[in-house]
Design a protein around this motif. Structure first.
Motif, PDB file in Angstrom:
ATOM      1  N   ARG A 112       7.509 -13.172 -21.089  1.00  0.00           N
ATOM      2  CA  ARG A 112       6.265 -12.725 -20.450  1.00  0.00           C
ATOM      3  C   ARG A 112       6.530 -11.773 -19.289  1.00  0.00           C
ATOM      4  O   ARG A 112       6.044 -11.965 -18.185  1.00  0.00           O
ATOM      5  N   GLU A 113       7.350 -10.767 -19.552  1.00  0.00           N
ATOM      6  CA  GLU A 113       7.658  -9.811 -18.501  1.00  0.00           C
ATOM      7  C   GLU A 113       6.454  -8.912 -18.231  1.00  0.00           C
ATOM      8  O   GLU A 113       5.688  -8.596 -19.125  1.00  0.00           O
ATOM      9  N   ALA A 114       6.310  -8.515 -16.948  1.00  0.00           N
ATOM     10  CA  ALA A 114       5.224  -7.615 -16.580  1.00  0.00           C
ATOM     11  C   ALA A 114       5.659  -6.164 -16.779  1.00  0.00           C
ATOM     12  O   ALA A 114       6.815  -5.887 -17.087  1.00  0.00           O
ATOM     13  N   HIS A 115       4.732  -5.234 -16.594  1.00  0.00           N
ATOM     14  CA  HIS A 115       5.022  -3.792 -16.609  1.00  0.00           C
ATOM     15  C   HIS A 115       5.735  -3.355 -17.877  1.00  0.00           C
ATOM     16  O   HIS A 115       6.685  -2.580 -17.826  1.00  0.00           O
ATOM     17  N   GLN A 116       5.302  -3.862 -19.024  1.00  0.00           N
ATOM     18  CA  GLN A 116       6.039  -3.511 -20.230  1.00  0.00           C
ATOM     19  C   GLN A 116       5.855  -2.056 -20.622  1.00  0.00           C
ATOM     20  O   GLN A 116       6.721  -1.469 -21.264  1.00  0.00           O
ATOM     21  N   GLY A 117       4.718  -1.460 -20.237  1.00  0.00           N
ATOM     22  CA  GLY A 117       4.507  -0.042 -20.530  1.00  0.00           C
ATOM     23  C   GLY A 117       5.571   0.798 -19.857  1.00  0.00           C
ATOM     24  O   GLY A 117       6.224   1.631 -20.482  1.00  0.00           O
ATOM     25  N   ARG A 118       5.770   0.528 -18.545  1.00  0.00           N
ATOM     26  CA  ARG A 118       6.792   1.247 -17.793  1.00  0.00           C
ATOM     27  C   ARG A 118       8.158   1.024 -18.425  1.00  0.00           C
ATOM     28  O   ARG A 118       8.971   1.937 -18.536  1.00  0.00           O
ATOM     29  N   TYR A 119       8.367  -0.210 -18.872  1.00  0.00           N
ATOM     30  CA  TYR A 119       9.652  -0.579 -19.456  1.00  0.00           C
ATOM     31  C   TYR A 119       9.969   0.277 -20.679  1.00  0.00           C
ATOM     32  O   TYR A 119      11.018   0.922 -20.757  1.00  0.00           O
ATOM     33  N   TYR A 120       9.026   0.328 -21.624  1.00  0.00           N
ATOM     34  CA  TYR A 120       9.316   1.091 -22.847  1.00  0.00           C
ATOM     35  C   TYR A 120       9.365   2.590 -22.580  1.00  0.00           C
ATOM     36  O   TYR A 120      10.118   3.331 -23.203  1.00  0.00           O
ATOM     37  N   PHE A 121       8.561   3.020 -21.616  1.00  0.00           N
ATOM     38  CA  PHE A 121       8.583   4.437 -21.233  1.00  0.00           C
ATOM     39  C   PHE A 121       9.974   4.819 -20.752  1.00  0.00           C
ATOM     40  O   PHE A 121      10.580   5.787 -21.221  1.00  0.00           O
ATOM     41  N   CYS A 122      10.482   4.048 -19.785  1.00  0.00           N
ATOM     42  CA  CYS A 122      11.788   4.376 -19.210  1.00  0.00           C
ATOM     43  C   CYS A 122      12.892   4.232 -20.244  1.00  0.00           C
ATOM     44  O   CYS A 122      13.859   5.000 -20.259  1.00  0.00           O
ATOM     45  N   PHE A 123      12.734   3.236 -21.110  1.00  0.00           N
ATOM     46  CA  PHE A 123      13.744   3.021 -22.131  1.00  0.00           C
ATOM     47  C   PHE A 123      13.876   4.245 -23.043  1.00  0.00           C
ATOM     48  O   PHE A 123      14.974   4.745 -23.304  1.00  0.00           O
ATOM     49  N   ALA A 124      12.731   4.736 -23.485  1.00  0.00           N
ATOM     50  CA  ALA A 124      12.758   5.900 -24.368  1.00  0.00           C
ATOM     51  C   ALA A 124      13.297   7.124 -23.639  1.00  0.00           C
ATOM     52  O   ALA A 124      14.071   7.912 -24.189  1.00  0.00           O
ATOM     53  N   LEU A 125      12.904   7.236 -22.359  1.00  0.00           N
ATOM     54  CA  LEU A 125      13.397   8.355 -21.552  1.00  0.00           C
ATOM     55  C   LEU A 125      14.921   8.291 -21.440  1.00  0.00           C
ATOM     56  O   LEU A 125      15.623   9.308 -21.545  1.00  0.00           O
ATOM     57  N   ALA A 126      15.429   7.074 -21.238  1.00  0.00           N
ATOM     58  CA  ALA A 126      16.876   6.900 -21.118  1.00  0.00           C
ATOM     59  C   ALA A 126      17.569   7.326 -22.403  1.00  0.00           C
ATOM     60  O   ALA A 126      18.627   7.958 -22.377  1.00  0.00           O
ATOM     61  N   LEU A 127      16.950   7.004 -23.528  1.00  0.00           N
ATOM     62  CA  LEU A 127      17.557   7.411 -24.799  1.00  0.00           C
ATOM     63  C   LEU A 127      17.540   8.921 -24.966  1.00  0.00           C
ATOM     64  O   LEU A 127      18.497   9.510 -25.487  1.00  0.00           O
ATOM     65  N   ALA A 128      16.444   9.549 -24.521  1.00  0.00           N
ATOM     66  CA  ALA A 128      16.397  11.014 -24.587  1.00  0.00           C
ATOM     67  C   ALA A 128      17.551  11.588 -23.786  1.00  0.00           C
ATOM     68  O   ALA A 128      18.262  12.499 -24.236  1.00  0.00           O
ATOM     69  N   ALA A 129      17.761  11.039 -22.591  1.00  0.00           N
ATOM     70  CA  ALA A 129      18.856  11.524 -21.754  1.00  0.00           C
ATOM     71  C   ALA A 129      20.197  11.281 -22.444  1.00  0.00           C
ATOM     72  O   ALA A 129      21.080  12.141 -22.432  1.00  0.00           O
ATOM     73  N   THR A 130      20.326  10.115 -23.062  1.00  0.00           N
ATOM     74  CA  THR A 130      21.591   9.803 -23.739  1.00  0.00           C
ATOM     75  C   THR A 130      21.877  10.799 -24.856  1.00  0.00           C
ATOM     76  O   THR A 130      23.009  11.252 -25.037  1.00  0.00           O
ATOM     77  N   MET A 131      20.827  11.144 -25.603  1.00  0.00           N
ATOM     78  CA  MET A 131      21.023  12.104 -26.701  1.00  0.00           C
ATOM     79  C   MET A 131      21.466  13.457 -26.146  1.00  0.00           C
ATOM     80  O   MET A 131      22.314  14.140 -26.726  1.00  0.00           O
ATOM     81  N   LEU A 132      20.876  13.818 -25.007  1.00  0.00           N
ATOM     82  CA  LEU A 132      21.265  15.099 -24.417  1.00  0.00           C
ATOM     83  C   LEU A 132      22.706  15.026 -23.909  1.00  0.00           C
ATOM     84  O   LEU A 132      23.452  16.009 -24.005  1.00  0.00           O
ATOM     85  N   VAL A 133      23.097  13.886 -23.365  1.00  0.00           N
ATOM     86  CA  VAL A 133      24.499  13.717 -22.967  1.00  0.00           C
ATOM     87  C   VAL A 133      25.382  13.925 -24.191  1.00  0.00           C
ATOM     88  O   VAL A 133      26.373  14.657 -24.148  1.00  0.00           O
ATOM     89  N   ALA A 134      24.990  13.292 -25.300  1.00  0.00           N
ATOM     90  CA  ALA A 134      25.834  13.339 -26.486  1.00  0.00           C
ATOM     91  C   ALA A 134      26.023  14.771 -26.984  1.00  0.00           C
ATOM     92  O   ALA A 134      27.128  15.159 -27.343  1.00  0.00           O
ATOM     93  N   PHE A 135      24.935  15.543 -26.979  1.00  0.00           N
ATOM     94  CA  PHE A 135      25.036  16.870 -27.595  1.00  0.00           C
ATOM     95  C   PHE A 135      25.225  17.997 -26.584  1.00  0.00           C
ATOM     96  O   PHE A 135      25.210  19.161 -26.974  1.00  0.00           O
ATOM     97  N   ALA A 136      25.385  17.656 -25.292  1.00  0.00           N
ATOM     98  CA  ALA A 136      25.534  18.717 -24.295  1.00  0.00           C
ATOM     99  C   ALA A 136      26.724  19.599 -24.637  1.00  0.00           C
ATOM    100  O   ALA A 136      27.782  19.110 -25.012  1.00  0.00           O
ATOM    101  N   ALA A 137      26.516  20.907 -24.500  1.00  0.00           N
ATOM    102  CA  ALA A 137      27.586  21.839 -24.862  1.00  0.00           C
ATOM    103  C   ALA A 137      28.350  22.312 -23.639  1.00  0.00           C
ATOM    104  O   ALA A 137      29.344  23.012 -23.761  1.00  0.00           O
ATOM    105  N   ASN A 138      27.856  21.987 -22.461  1.00  0.00           N
ATOM    106  CA  ASN A 138      28.616  22.345 -21.265  1.00  0.00           C
ATOM    107  C   ASN A 138      28.363  21.303 -20.188  1.00  0.00           C
ATOM    108  O   ASN A 138      27.501  20.437 -20.327  1.00  0.00           O
ATOM    109  N   LEU A 139      29.141  21.396 -19.145  1.00  0.00           N
ATOM    110  CA  LEU A 139      29.074  20.368 -18.109  1.00  0.00           C
ATOM    111  C   LEU A 139      27.730  20.355 -17.395  1.00  0.00           C
ATOM    112  O   LEU A 139      27.256  19.306 -16.980  1.00  0.00           O
ATOM    113  N   VAL A 140      27.100  21.530 -17.257  1.00  0.00           N
ATOM    114  CA  VAL A 140      25.832  21.570 -16.539  1.00  0.00           C
ATOM    115  C   VAL A 140      24.772  20.790 -17.308  1.00  0.00           C
ATOM    116  O   VAL A 140      24.058  19.945 -16.748  1.00  0.00           O
TER     117      VAL A 140
END
Lengths: 493, 490, 115
Positions: free
Chosen positions: B111-139
């Motif tokens: 019964r955790e609260a703020h589940q909307g924020r939770y899934y939002f941030c989770f998906a955002l984190a995955l987007a960032a992870t994918m960009l880390v994975a495919f980044a072609a340069n350090l920047v």
């Protein structure tokens, strides 16, 4: 016809409109009118920028008298760049003026508040546009005097001594500038900047000229609130009505720095001034101290506006650090950060206006729980704060990257260390705000009426926050233009 | 057979979870819709990555890049694909699906609260992870890296009580301070030295470094990439254990820490170049530090009684393996490092899932309370055993395969140091995992009867445990991919 | 008057003005110091315009050496600015006095701490 008027429009329009609110004392009218004038000034500035980009510098001679005799305006890329920034940000901030003054300024003063605002805008624009040193002093005083009025316009009685102290410091600074101008005139016999730049090399060794330059730089440093001459700033920003803090933080110190660039790099000649007079070493040391001290002091504040004010002291340090590298990369970094910092602080101060609108306080603890109650305002604080830290995809990152790169290219490692220390402190003070916003329960009593601020406040804050994101991604207008300005300056210096 | 592969499609990988994140608030008030949407986003990403991987593989697995718009002069955001990226992206996207199933069970049951924020941030984190994975340069990588930190901060602080705030503060402070303080200056330094920050086969900086500069720069990277948790910048990882368990599982076993060691692998492989680094001998200090981390973290783990903290220190130690193996520079050990990124992900997520299941079903958080749990939660604890074996490096688990290659590399290059560290840490790992398994299965506990966690959680645990064994059983393709990544950057 | 005496006078005024600004705890005295400081600068400007042995800058037949009129014009502007500053400062002082009942810095700080 209209094109010929362009260079003076940003000054003349607000100057002429300001007295109107003495006659028409209706706050709403004054607000709408001021916004209209601000729009005109911004449009003129944008048009000037386009003209300068297309055709090179624009000249305007007052009364038809040619430059060395009459007063002349000369708008080059640097001037147009800063003018667009100043008129643009102050215009957006002025949208918030109508709602902002409702809570913080007494009814009879509201119309006059907008008069002072317009005068200040006219003064700042004039400082950017003018090509004449004495004219610069006059505009400096126009903007300063109206600033003192703006700071003291609120209901908070503590603003009165703050404004008075600002007046004393500001007047001393302006008088230093006046002394400097007088001595330069004594040494060279001219007040026109371009003329002065041409005559200075041969007169440079005169003691009057040296003294004049130093007086001028110290005077400007007071106006720019460069450490350790920043004492007026935290009080003034913290006690002034919120919209005034936003307006000043985004414009006043920026124009002072612009004047510094103008006189040091265009008029005096960077090489001569910076090296012969040890200005470079002194100011670099002071700017580094500003970054460390300002960030440290911000970390220790409990009042959010004071926190942001000390952060401003630090950010001015970053800008001057970049400028004092005195090469194209450094100038580009300094100018980019100047541009971006105006956006960050404008957004953050406006968000604080929104916070206090429904009776919220301006202490850190008053932010508690607002993340849920005022989600949009909180989002603005998040974006502005991240930009201050220099997180990627915000405007702040671009400036920081350029600054570190410029320093690395020169091998100035200790300077990178200073930037790092400043960023870590920034992480601390921004972190304290964010934590209060989202992860702290609001105080038990009161605060029931706290809800999202009206659109009149939210929209400008959101626009500036969006600008922080936009210029973190599309850097053509900020870093790109700053790079071109820097290249031009590098050629001149 | 030789279908072509358009690298511009790579942008889709971060875009899918980003879209998922942005649409989450719309469903925030309707739990069923929100959970369904989270699952759809996760599946969407998995399908997307699987499709990319398939198309890329059919095209002959080339190294290709796609440039975004120029950010400012000389700095451009770009993505590229090479074997290491594809491996990391595949593992992360696959485990996101499993974790989402598990999350739904966990968040509802507790019964955790703020589940909307939770899934939002989770998906955002995955987007960032994918960009880390495919980044072609350090920047580009840095941008994604920082986004990942910021997106996960609300997840770590999720509970909002004083302990969570404190932990999240440590998390954010250490990660941002190390990245802003050392990682970013190191990137800028690279940019100044090489005029760019692209990942280049054979090393961008090859031929431009003196031993002293290389050693300094490498140290800045190793300590600046705080997510790799090389001591002494590891403290954020135990601090982040205040997060809900699915967060610990995905982010602190898969996305966040793996982004860290992945980044270091990329830097060693494509910025310095292993051959160049070996010739300069600049990696010694960092290698020692990584080896020290492996042993020291295991020693600390030995003394932990709190379940999740123990797992956290185990993670610090396992990350040390990856860093150490990559820095040993021997081709076989680098192959092992790449494999271990995947192997550890499968094993550790199983362990975290198990810890969360025990918490949800029995509200136990300490390892000394686990007596008899094996009988009450057989599925969970069986999976836990598989994960533990993988951590120790015993067959039939994924951990065995990767450790095998690391050890082979150490023997190949006759590194007594790495060999010793491996043996020592294996003993230590056994020393803190096996007692838990024994206690759970062979001791009498207070409760009796079957009390498994909710079914989505059990399903997820079983799936990851199966994957851990599956990687061992069918290691071929994974080893091929890892070998290619070593071959791409000799 | 020889060539430097007036300069010393100006410097003395300038320094005493600045000293008063910094050393006084009373806001009104600060303002007086500021005024002295400003006046010293006005004198500096006027002295710049002096041309040895020249007539005042009013065109008259038979005179060809005039003092430089430009500094006078400039300083006229500066004086106006100075008056405006003074007026504003006095207005502020009136309001401070009304709000706090004192113009002493220490007393002001003390009153704000109570509040």
């Amino acid at each position: 016809m209209s094109a010929a008027w362009l260079p003076v429009l940003p000054v003349v329009a607000p100057l002429l409109a300001a007295p109107l609110w003495l006659v028409v004392r209706r706050p709403q009218v004054a607000w709408w009118g001021s916004m209209a004038v601000g729009a005109v000034a911004f449009a003129a500035a944008a048009a000037l920028l386009v003209t300068v980009l297309r055709n090179g510098p624009v000249d305007y001679a007052f009364g038809g008298w040619p430059p060395p005799i009459g007063i002349a305006y000369r708008i080059d890329l640097l001037g147009a760049f800063v003018l667009v920034l100043v008129s643009g940000v102050s215009w957006v901030v002025s949208w918030a003026g109508g709602r902002g003054v409702e809570r913080e300024v007494d009814e009879p003063r509201r119309a006059l508040f907008f008069s002072a605002y317009l005068l200040c805008l006219a003064g700042l624009s004039g400082m950017v546009l003018t090509g004449d040193l004495f004219n610069l002093f006059v505009f400096l005083e126009i903007s300063s005097l109206s600033t003192y009025v703006l700071v003291a316009a609120g209901r908070d009685r503590r603003a009165l001594p703050a404004s008075f102290r600002y007046l004393i410091m500001g007047t001393v600074g302006a008088t230093f500038v006046l002394i400097g101008i007088g001595l330069l005139y004594a040494g060279t016999g001219t007040l026109n900047m371009a003329d002065l730049a041409a005559r200075l090399p041969e007169a440079f060794d005169r003691r009057a000229v040296h003294t004049g330059i130093v007086f001028l730089i110290v005077g400007i440093a007071i106006k720019a609130a460069l450490f350790p001459l920043h004492h007026w700033l935290p009080d003034a920003y913290a006690r002034a009505p919120g919209v005034v803090s936003a307006f000043l933080a985004a414009t006043a110190t920026k124009v002072a720095i612009y004047v510094f660039i103008r006189v040091v790099f265009f008029v005096f000649g960077a090489q001569a001034t910076l090296e012969a007079l040890a200005v470079q070493h002194t100011l670099t040391a002071l700017a580094a101290a500003a970054v460390v001290f300002g960030s440290w002091a911000a970390l220790r504040q409990d009042d959010t506006k004071r926190l942001l004010a000390y952060s401003s002291v630090a950010q001015i340090g970053y800008i001057v650090l970049g400028l004092m590298l005195a090469d194209v990369a450094g100038l580009q970094a300094g100018l980019t950060h100047l541009f971006n910092h105006a956006l960050m602080k404008g957004a953050l101060f406006l968000a604080l206006v929104a916070v206090v609108y429904h009776g919220g306080g301006q202490r850190l603890s008053d932010l508690a729980g607002l993340g849920a109650r005022m989600p949009l305002t909180a989002a603005v604080i998040v974006i502005g704060g991240l930009s201050l830290i220099g997180v990627p995809l915000t405007a702040g990152f671009v400036g920081k990257w350029l600054l570190v790169e410029a320093a690395a290219a020169k091998g100035a490692w200790w300077l990178i260390a200073v930037v790092v220390v400043g960023s870590v402190f920034a992480l601390g003070y921004v972190g304290r705000m964010l934590e209060a916003l989202y992860f702290r329960a609001p105080a038990a009593q009161g605060g029931a009426g706290i809800a999202e601020a009206p659109l009149g406040l939210l929209v400008p804050a959101l626009v500036l926050a969006a600008a922080n994101l936009y210029f973190g991604i599309d850097t053509r207008l900020s870093a790109g233009l700053a790079g071109r300005v820097a290249a031009a300056l590098g050629g001149a210096g | 057979m030789s279908a072509s592969f358009d690298p511009a499609w790579l942008w889709l990988a971060p875009a899918v979870p980003l879209a998922g994140a942005l649409l989450t608030p719309l469903a925030a008030r309707r739990p069923a819709l929100r959970d369904a949407w989270a699952l759809v986003s996760a599946l969407g990403l998995f399908v997307c990555v699987a499709w990319l991987a398939g198309a890329w593989w059919r095209a002959g697995a080339p190294v290709l890049r796609s440039e975004g718009p120029e950010w400012w002069a000389g700095v451009v955001l770009a993505v590229h694909v090479e074997p290491l990226s594809m491996l990391f992206a595949s593992v992360a996207s696959l485990l996101w699906v499993v974790t989402t199933v598990y999350s739904i069970g966990y968040m509802r049951a507790n019964r955790e609260a703020h589940q909307g924020r939770y899934y939002f941030c989770f998906a955002l984190a995955l987007a960032a992870t994918m960009l880390v994975a495919f980044a072609a340069n350090l920047v580009t990588l840095f941008v994604a890296y920082e986004l990942l930190t910021l997106a996960t901060y609300p997840l770590v602080a999720h509970k909002g009580d004083e302990r969570a705030r404190q932990g999240a503060r440590t998390y954010l402070a250490i990660l941002l301070a190390s990245s802003m303080g050392l990682f970013l200056p190191a990137i800028v330094w690279t940019h100044v030295l090489a005029g760019g920050t692209e990942f280049v086969s054979g090393g961008l900086l090859a031929g431009r470094l003196s031993p002293a500069v290389a050693a300094a720069l490498l140290s800045m990277f190793v300590l600046g990439v705080g997510k790799a948790a090389v001591m002494p910048v590891h403290r954020w990882l135990p601090a982040a254990m205040v997060a809900p368990t699915p967060v610990s599982a995905l982010l602190h076993a898969v996305a966040v820490v793996k982004a860290g060691v992945f980044t270091l692998c990329k830097i060693v492989f494509y910025i310095f170049g292993p051959a160049e680094l070996a010739a300069l001998g600049a990696q010694e200090a960092a290698l020692l530090l990584a080896g020290f981390t492996v042993v020291a973290a295991s020693l600390v783990a030995l003394r932990q009684v709190e379940f999740k903290r123990l797992l956290a220190y185990s993670t610090v130690s396992q990350l040390g393996y990856v860093v150490m193996a990559a820095l040993l520079l021997a081709p076989l050990s680098r192959l092992g490092a790449v494999l271990h990124i995947a192997a550890h992900a499968f094993g550790k997520i199983t362990l975290f899932f198990a810890a969360g299941a025990v918490y949800t079903a029995l509200h136990k958080t300490r390892v000394d309370e686990l007596a008899g749990v094996g009988r009450r939660m057989p599925w969970t604890m069986a999976a836990f055993t598989v994960g533990a074996l993988s951590m120790i490096g015993l067959p039939p688990t994924a951990g065995f395969v990767s450790k095998w290659f690391i050890l082979a590399g150490a023997m190949d290059w006759q590194s007594v140091f790495v060999g010793t560290v491996l043996v020592l840490s294996t003993a230590l790992n056994a020393g803190y995992f096996l007692p838990i398994v024994c206690r759970a299965f062979f001791r009498e506990g207070d409760g009796r009867g079957f009390e498994e966690a909710p079914w989505p959680m059990v399903a997820a645990i079983t799936a990851t445990a199966a994957l851990t064994v599956g990687v061992f059983a069918a290691a071929g393709p994974l080893i091929d991919l890892a070998r290619m990544s070593v071959e791409v950057s000799p | 008057m020889n060539g430097v005496a007036h300069a010393w006078l100006i410097v003395a005024l300038m320094m005493s003005g600045l000293y008063i600004v910094m050393a006084s705890a009373h806001l009104f005295k600060k303002l007086i110091g500021l005024s002295v400081f400003q006046v010293s600068v006005f004198m500096l400007y006027i002295s710049l315009g002096v041309v040895e042995g020249a007539a005042p800058p009013i065109v008259e037949p038979g005179v060809d050496a005039y003092s430089n009129p430009l500094p006078h014009v400039l300083i006229l502007t500066a004086i106006v600015v100075g008056i405006a500053t003074m007026a504003l400062a006095l207005a502020l002082l009136v309001r401070i006095r009304r709000a706090y009942g004192t113009l002493d810095e220490a007393a002001l700080a003390a009153k704000d701490e109570d509040a």
